[in-house]
Design a protein around this motif. Structure first.
Motif, PDB file in Angstrom:
ATOM      1  N   ALA A  34       1.102 -26.928 -23.115  1.00 24.66           N
ATOM      2  CA  ALA A  34       1.135 -27.639 -24.315  1.00 24.66           C
ATOM      3  C   ALA A  34      -0.180 -27.195 -25.059  1.00 24.66           C
ATOM      4  O   ALA A  34      -0.493 -27.050 -26.238  1.00 24.66           O
ATOM      5  CB  ALA A  34       1.113 -29.053 -24.190  1.00 24.66           C
ATOM      6  N   VAL A  35      -1.408 -27.226 -24.122  1.00 28.49           N
ATOM      7  CA  VAL A  35      -2.920 -26.501 -24.604  1.00 28.49           C
ATOM      8  C   VAL A  35      -2.774 -25.405 -25.416  1.00 28.49           C
ATOM      9  O   VAL A  35      -3.192 -25.021 -26.499  1.00 28.49           O
ATOM     10  CB  VAL A  35      -3.699 -26.765 -23.413  1.00 28.49           C
ATOM     11  N   GLU A  36      -1.996 -24.455 -24.749  1.00 28.64           N
ATOM     12  CA  GLU A  36      -1.912 -22.964 -25.255  1.00 28.64           C
ATOM     13  C   GLU A  36      -1.145 -22.984 -26.409  1.00 28.64           C
ATOM     14  O   GLU A  36      -1.561 -22.254 -27.573  1.00 28.64           O
ATOM     15  CB  GLU A  36      -1.105 -22.146 -24.308  1.00 28.64           C
ATOM     16  N   GLU A  37      -0.103 -23.684 -26.498  1.00 30.61           N
ATOM     17  CA  GLU A  37       0.659 -24.004 -27.750  1.00 30.61           C
ATOM     18  C   GLU A  37      -0.061 -24.623 -28.996  1.00 30.61           C
ATOM     19  O   GLU A  37      -0.151 -23.897 -29.983  1.00 30.61           O
ATOM     20  CB  GLU A  37       1.852 -24.588 -27.543  1.00 30.61           C
ATOM     21  N   LEU A  38      -0.513 -25.645 -28.554  1.00 28.36           N
ATOM     22  CA  LEU A  38      -1.325 -26.332 -29.889  1.00 28.36           C
ATOM     23  C   LEU A  38      -2.632 -25.647 -30.258  1.00 28.36           C
ATOM     24  O   LEU A  38      -3.304 -25.792 -31.357  1.00 28.36           O
ATOM     25  CB  LEU A  38      -1.669 -27.639 -29.445  1.00 28.36           C
ATOM     26  N   SER A  39      -3.336 -24.760 -29.201  1.00 22.73           N
ATOM     27  CA  SER A  39      -4.604 -24.185 -29.753  1.00 22.73           C
ATOM     28  C   SER A  39      -4.318 -22.976 -30.379  1.00 22.73           C
ATOM     29  O   SER A  39      -4.987 -22.515 -30.866  1.00 22.73           O
ATOM     30  CB  SER A  39      -5.298 -24.084 -28.257  1.00 22.73           C
ATOM     31  N   GLY A  40      -3.045 -22.277 -30.018  1.00 24.19           N
ATOM     32  CA  GLY A  40      -2.718 -21.200 -30.691  1.00 24.19           C
ATOM     33  C   GLY A  40      -3.287 -20.011 -29.962  1.00 24.19           C
ATOM     34  O   GLY A  40      -3.424 -18.683 -30.297  1.00 24.19           O
ATOM     35  N   ARG A  41      -3.668 -20.314 -28.704  1.00 25.77           N
ATOM     36  CA  ARG A  41      -4.244 -19.055 -27.968  1.00 25.77           C
ATOM     37  C   ARG A  41      -3.930 -19.177 -26.506  1.00 25.77           C
ATOM     38  O   ARG A  41      -3.684 -20.196 -25.844  1.00 25.77           O
ATOM     39  CB  ARG A  41      -5.764 -18.913 -27.874  1.00 25.77           C
ATOM     40  N   SER A  42      -3.853 -17.966 -25.783  1.00 22.23           N
ATOM     41  CA  SER A  42      -3.787 -18.028 -24.393  1.00 22.23           C
ATOM     42  C   SER A  42      -4.799 -18.516 -23.455  1.00 22.23           C
ATOM     43  O   SER A  42      -5.980 -18.188 -24.034  1.00 22.23           O
ATOM     44  CB  SER A  42      -3.177 -16.423 -23.962  1.00 22.23           C
ATOM     45  N   LEU A  43      -4.663 -19.189 -22.488  1.00 24.27           N
ATOM     46  CA  LEU A  43      -5.671 -19.521 -21.737  1.00 24.27           C
ATOM     47  C   LEU A  43      -6.216 -18.311 -20.617  1.00 24.27           C
ATOM     48  O   LEU A  43      -7.578 -18.185 -20.389  1.00 24.27           O
ATOM     49  CB  LEU A  43      -5.458 -20.622 -20.601  1.00 24.27           C
ATOM     50  N   ARG A  44      -5.375 -17.051 -20.697  1.00 20.90           N
ATOM     51  CA  ARG A  44      -5.862 -16.056 -19.656  1.00 20.90           C
ATOM     52  C   ARG A  44      -7.096 -15.290 -20.542  1.00 20.90           C
ATOM     53  O   ARG A  44      -6.801 -14.899 -21.729  1.00 20.90           O
ATOM     54  CB  ARG A  44      -4.724 -15.062 -19.474  1.00 20.90           C
ATOM     55  N   GLY A  45      -7.978 -15.069 -19.868  1.00 15.85           N
ATOM     56  CA  GLY A  45      -9.164 -14.362 -20.740  1.00 15.85           C
ATOM     57  C   GLY A  45     -10.227 -15.284 -21.364  1.00 15.85           C
ATOM     58  O   GLY A  45     -11.098 -14.722 -21.842  1.00 15.85           O
ATOM     59  N   ALA A  46      -9.541 -16.265 -21.636  1.00 18.38           N
ATOM     60  CA  ALA A  46     -10.387 -17.190 -22.687  1.00 18.38           C
ATOM     61  C   ALA A  46     -11.703 -17.890 -22.075  1.00 18.38           C
ATOM     62  O   ALA A  46     -11.703 -17.979 -20.761  1.00 18.38           O
ATOM     63  CB  ALA A  46      -9.583 -18.322 -22.907  1.00 18.38           C
ATOM     64  N   ARG A  47     -12.772 -17.676 -22.513  1.00 20.81           N
ATOM     65  CA  ARG A  47     -14.008 -18.447 -22.167  1.00 20.81           C
ATOM     66  C   ARG A  47     -13.837 -19.947 -22.208  1.00 20.81           C
ATOM     67  O   ARG A  47     -13.951 -20.307 -23.368  1.00 20.81           O
ATOM     68  CB  ARG A  47     -15.206 -17.803 -23.095  1.00 20.81           C
ATOM     69  N   VAL A  48     -13.832 -20.740 -21.133  1.00 21.25           N
ATOM     70  CA  VAL A  48     -13.655 -22.135 -21.404  1.00 21.25           C
ATOM     71  C   VAL A  48     -14.681 -22.878 -20.642  1.00 21.25           C
ATOM     72  O   VAL A  48     -15.259 -22.365 -19.788  1.00 21.25           O
ATOM     73  CB  VAL A  48     -12.324 -22.532 -20.735  1.00 21.25           C
ATOM     74  N   ALA A  49     -15.255 -23.967 -21.192  1.00 22.62           N
ATOM     75  CA  ALA A  49     -16.246 -24.990 -20.973  1.00 22.62           C
ATOM     76  C   ALA A  49     -15.551 -26.208 -20.578  1.00 22.62           C
ATOM     77  O   ALA A  49     -14.885 -26.646 -21.508  1.00 22.62           O
ATOM     78  CB  ALA A  49     -17.494 -25.021 -21.756  1.00 22.62           C
ATOM     79  N   ASP A  50     -15.440 -26.485 -19.325  1.00 26.72           N
ATOM     80  CA  ASP A  50     -14.895 -27.787 -18.940  1.00 26.72           C
ATOM     81  C   ASP A  50     -15.805 -28.905 -18.877  1.00 26.72           C
ATOM     82  O   ASP A  50     -16.885 -28.928 -18.170  1.00 26.72           O
ATOM     83  CB  ASP A  50     -14.159 -27.638 -17.630  1.00 26.72           C
ATOM     84  N   ILE A  51     -15.860 -29.777 -20.206  1.00 23.92           N
ATOM     85  CA  ILE A  51     -16.940 -30.762 -19.983  1.00 23.92           C
ATOM     86  C   ILE A  51     -16.553 -32.191 -19.368  1.00 23.92           C
ATOM     87  O   ILE A  51     -15.722 -32.701 -19.553  1.00 23.92           O
ATOM     88  CB  ILE A  51     -16.983 -31.044 -21.433  1.00 23.92           C
TER      89      ILE A  51
END
Length: 256
Positions: A34-51
């Protein structure tokens, strides 16, 4: 009972970080879909900061999806557990109100069970600052649904124990109007239901890792959990608890 100080509750997790890591639930795979769908981007290769990464429950799921993750966590105890679980993940001490991240440096910001510990008047500008154009922010919480009878009854017992509206407290910040009161982000909401089956002792330890219990007195905690064990064994005589959760998810995209 007087409502405890917000800061006291936030700091209480450091004394029970191992308990939190061992017994708190994770999140279902459908959440990250759902995060991928609603954000419009793949998580693979994404630079993510987990706050507010805590002990790294969401961090591990993001890593498994192929994200390049940096963890941000203010608490010494929680950070130590995260380091044990994910020794190779970059970890910096900080919180959502003052992100120790460069401007326009990440594709996605995630706040798993942590946005309600921030002040939106400060955390929203900070989120906007560190996100790259076309980036996204995702906030989510595991919440116990009141339409499951045994959960509603357990919630009523907690409310009586603390003399507070525990259910309202639990859902604090999980809706767009509270998470972003001035509607600066344009959050989209989705709820996903899931379950897990755990031994009674795990369920009680999970419950005991919540801040209201962590700051309670030892005597009151012991009395509560002794009674709660008896109540739950009437519902689950085999000692295996079916925990049901609603994941309340809020996602917003920034302009490209």
């Amino acid at each position: 009972m007087t409502a405890p100080d917000h800061t006291t509750r936030a700091h209480s997790f450091n004394t029970a970080a191992a308990q939190y890591a061992a017994h708190r639930p994770s999140y279902p795979p459908a959440l990250l879909d759902a995060v991928e769908e609603l954000s419009g981007r793949s998580l693979r290769g994404a630079r993510v900061a987990d706050i507010g990464a805590g002990t790294g429950k969401a961090t591990g799921l993001l890593l498994a999806r192929g994200s390049d993750v940096i963890a941000v966590e203010p608490g010494y105890g929680m950070a130590a557990e995260l380091r044990r679980a994910h020794p190779d993940v970059p970890l910096v001490r900080g919180d959502g109100n003052h992100l120790p991240l460069a401007t326009a440096s990440v594709d996605l910001l995630t706040y798993a069970q942590s946005w309600h510990w921030t002040d939106p008047s400060r955390s929203i500008p900070e989120a906007r600052r560190v996100l790259r154009p076309g980036g996204a922010i995702a906030l989510w919480w595991n919440v116990s649904p009141a339409d499951v009878p045994w959960i509603a009854e357990a919630g009523a017992r907690r409310a009586a124990h603390f003399g507070l509206d525990v259910k309202a407290d639990e859902r604090l910040g999980t809706h767009a109007g509270v998470a972003d009161p001035e509607d600066r982000l344009g959050l989209t909401a989705r709820t996903l239901r899931w379950t897990r089956h755990v031994p009674l002792d795990t369920h009680l330890a999970n419950l005991g890792s919540h801040s209201m219990f962590l700051i309670d007195t030892e005597e009151r905690r012991a009395a509560y959990f002794a009674e709660e064990r008896e109540h739950l064994l009437r519902v689950f005589p085999d000692g295996v608890i079916e925990e049901t959760y609603d994941v309340d998810l809020l996602v917003a995209r920034t302009e490209a």
